[in-house]
Design a protein around this motif. Structure first.
Motif, PDB file in Angstrom:
ATOM      1  N   CYS A   1       0.827  -1.171   0.127  1.00 40.54           N
ATOM      2  CA  CYS A   1      -0.128  -0.015  -0.061  1.00 40.54           C
ATOM      3  C   CYS A   1       0.985   1.403   0.044  1.00 40.54           C
ATOM      4  O   CYS A   1       1.708   1.355   0.907  1.00 40.54           O
ATOM      5  CB  CYS A   1      -1.038  -0.085   1.286  1.00 40.54           C
TER       6      CYS A   1
ATOM      7  N   CYS B   1      -4.500   0.128   0.314  1.00 44.18           N
ATOM      8  CA  CYS B   1      -5.691  -0.748   0.685  1.00 44.18           C
ATOM      9  C   CYS B   1      -7.197  -0.193   0.662  1.00 44.18           C
ATOM     10  O   CYS B   1      -6.820   1.187   0.739  1.00 44.18           O
ATOM     11  CB  CYS B   1      -5.492  -1.224   2.210  1.00 44.18           C
TER      12      CYS B   1
ATOM     13  N   CYS C   1      -7.092   2.934   3.013  1.00 42.40           N
ATOM     14  CA  CYS C   1      -6.271   3.811   2.753  1.00 42.40           C
ATOM     15  C   CYS C   1      -6.524   4.818   1.335  1.00 42.40           C
ATOM     16  O   CYS C   1      -5.839   5.722   1.266  1.00 42.40           O
ATOM     17  CB  CYS C   1      -4.615   3.581   2.571  1.00 42.40           C
TER      18      CYS C   1
ATOM     19  N   CYS D   1       0.207   3.154   3.822  1.00 39.40           N
ATOM     20  CA  CYS D   1       0.284   2.564   5.073  1.00 39.40           C
ATOM     21  C   CYS D   1       1.560   1.521   4.756  1.00 39.40           C
ATOM     22  O   CYS D   1       2.091   0.839   5.994  1.00 39.40           O
ATOM     23  CB  CYS D   1      -0.602   2.129   5.911  1.00 39.40           C
TER      24      CYS D   1
HETATM   25 ZN   LIG Z   1      -2.917   0.910   3.466  1.00 39.16          ZN
END
Ligand SMILES: [Zn+2]
Length: 206
Positions: A12, A35, A38, A15
């Motif tokens: 990702c 993700c 996110c 994150c």
């Molecule tokens: Zn993420």
């Protein structure tokens, strides 16, 4: 940005979490994968991610263009001893070396044109636009017009010609217009209003 199913394991962008094969992710070309939690939702956040991605790409284009320029200008400045020799340039008949030089110069010019296109591409890449930018610009015009116009003002409405402001709403203005076909009222987007231009038709000096 759109939803995809991961085919190759990745990370990702926000994150750093590992996104396994088969997982659902949010994807945008050049920007990367996120993700679902996110996914950048905020306009400015999206802009930041897009800008980073666009800048990386633009840097590449500029690097390529720079290399081309260097090579091309080396060619175009080669053999200075004959390049500006008028006799060498104009002597009739075939001089194989001169032919080779001319061909190489032609290629160098073409390469410079490609470099220019690459630089233009880099330039346009650096202008990142995000959904909502156009609306923001329209709203800016509306805010300006709310400031400078009041009910009773005569304004230019663009396609409907001149009219008098009868009412100012949140996004539109009610305009009264007296034309050849009589008087009518229309609602015009506030962004379209502009001051009436003063026309000087007669500047006779006595
Ligand atoms: Zn993420």
């Amino acid at each position: 940005m759109r939803q995809i199913t991961i085919k190759y394991q990745g990370e990702c962008r926000k994150c750093g979490a590992t996104l396994a094969v088969g997982a659902t992710a949010i994807y945008e070309r050049r920007v990367g994968i996120f993700c679902p939690e996110c996914e950048p939702a905020d306009t400015e956040e999206i802009r930041t991610y897009r800008r980073e991605a666009a800048d990386r790409k633009a840097d590449k284009y500029e690097e390529w263009a720079g290399k081309r320029r260097e090579k091309a200008s080396a060619q175009l400045n080669s053999y200075p001893e004959v390049r500006h020799d008028y006799a060498f340039i104009t002597q009739p008949g075939r001089i194989p070396f001169r032919d080779r030089m001319n061909r190489a110069d032609g290629r160098a010019f073409e390469s410079l044109q490609v470099a220019e296109r690459m630089e233009a591409k880099a330039d346009s890449l650096r202008h990142v636009r995000v959904k909502g930018d156009a609306e923001k610009r329209w709203q800016g015009l509306r805010d300006l017009n709310v400031e400078r116009f009041k009910v009773g003002d005569v304004v230019d409405t663009g396609i409907y010609g001149r009219g008098t402001i009868l009412k100012i709403n949140k996004k539109t203005a009610k305009i009264g217009n007296t034309g050849t076909s009589g008087t009518f009222t229309i609602n015009v987007d506030l962004a379209f209003l502009s001051p009436v231009k003063v026309e000087i038709t007669n500047c006779e000096v006595k």
